[in-house]
Design a protein around this motif. Sequence first.
Motif, mmCIF file in Angstrom:
data_model
loop_
_atom_site.group_PDB
_atom_site.id
_atom_site.type_symbol
_atom_site.label_atom_id
_atom_site.label_comp_id
_atom_site.label_asym_id
_atom_site.label_seq_id
_atom_site.Cartn_x
_atom_site.Cartn_y
_atom_site.Cartn_z
ATOM 1 N N LEU A 248 -95.136 -36.483 61.185
ATOM 2 C CA LEU A 248 -93.837 -37.033 60.835
ATOM 3 C C LEU A 248 -93.408 -36.588 59.440
ATOM 4 O O LEU A 248 -94.236 -36.452 58.528
ATOM 5 N N GLN B 106 -88.761 -39.473 58.821
ATOM 6 C CA GLN B 106 -89.262 -40.129 60.026
ATOM 7 C C GLN B 106 -90.222 -41.264 59.680
ATOM 8 O O GLN B 106 -90.214 -42.313 60.337
ATOM 9 N N GLN C 17 -88.115 -44.198 58.635
ATOM 10 C CA GLN C 17 -87.512 -44.863 59.788
ATOM 11 C C GLN C 17 -88.552 -45.683 60.548
ATOM 12 O O GLN C 17 -88.303 -46.824 60.942
ATOM 13 N N HIS C 18 -89.732 -45.119 60.723
ATOM 14 C CA HIS C 18 -90.801 -45.774 61.469
ATOM 15 C C HIS C 18 -91.251 -47.062 60.788
ATOM 16 O O HIS C 18 -91.515 -48.077 61.453
ATOM 17 N N HIS D 223 -94.116 -40.491 69.379
ATOM 18 C CA HIS D 223 -92.989 -40.203 68.480
ATOM 19 C C HIS D 223 -91.753 -41.001 68.888
ATOM 20 O O HIS D 223 -90.644 -40.674 68.515
ATOM 21 N N ALA E 153 -89.746 -41.911 65.999
ATOM 22 C CA ALA E 153 -89.403 -40.854 65.048
ATOM 23 C C ALA E 153 -87.962 -40.411 65.222
ATOM 24 O O ALA E 153 -87.396 -40.527 66.287
#
Length: 227
Positions: free
Chosen positions: A171, A175, A178-179, A224, A227
């Motif tokens: 990632l 990402q 965001q995660h 993901h 992601a």
Amino acid sequence: MIRVLVADDQSLIRAGLVTLFTAAPGFEITGEAADGRQAVELATHTAPDVILMDIRMPILDGIAATRELLAAPHGNRPQVIVFTTFDLDEYVYAALAAGASGFLLKSTPAQRIITAVQAVVAGDMLLSPTVTRRLIEAYAHQHRTRAIAGPRMADLTPRETEVLRLIGNGLTNAQIAQHLVMSEATAKTHVKRIMGKLGLSSRAQAVVAAYESGLITPSLPVDHRHA
């Protein structure tokens, strides 16, 4: 201006890369090296931002040259891109473990090479998650990073451990942010602290560390969805 050093024992490869970057705006060639020892000496004196490093060179191979350059305690450490004929090569794995930022095949199109150099200067990892997993899973079970195992991993906070796991899964900082529902700047700070605590010099090396420490188990699917 991005300063590039080319290290390859094949004169035609060196000439082609020099021509490519000389013609591209925003780049400067700091030198050419025909072996790893020349690469280390030239890098020490010319301070390139990026080195395109062949692996199989005489006198000093690209892995040893990469390790020597990135272990230097002083000066600016260059980003090293391994330039190789093989996309699944234990030598490439060793170079990544030594701190290289990623690798390119010698068959890579010219524009992709330029983009790749720009990417590592910006701090991005040069390996796609798929290629990263394929490469590292092929060799991770054969290696254990003694310097990272144990005390150093124990220095990470739970949040930093989770961030390292996500780095290992390929990632990006955006990402990861965001995660984990945080700002990208916060994610970047976590990554920087992880690199410092574990003594790592590149994001690709952090991926290797995540696998070798057992934080990620080879051959498990990567999720993901967030992601």
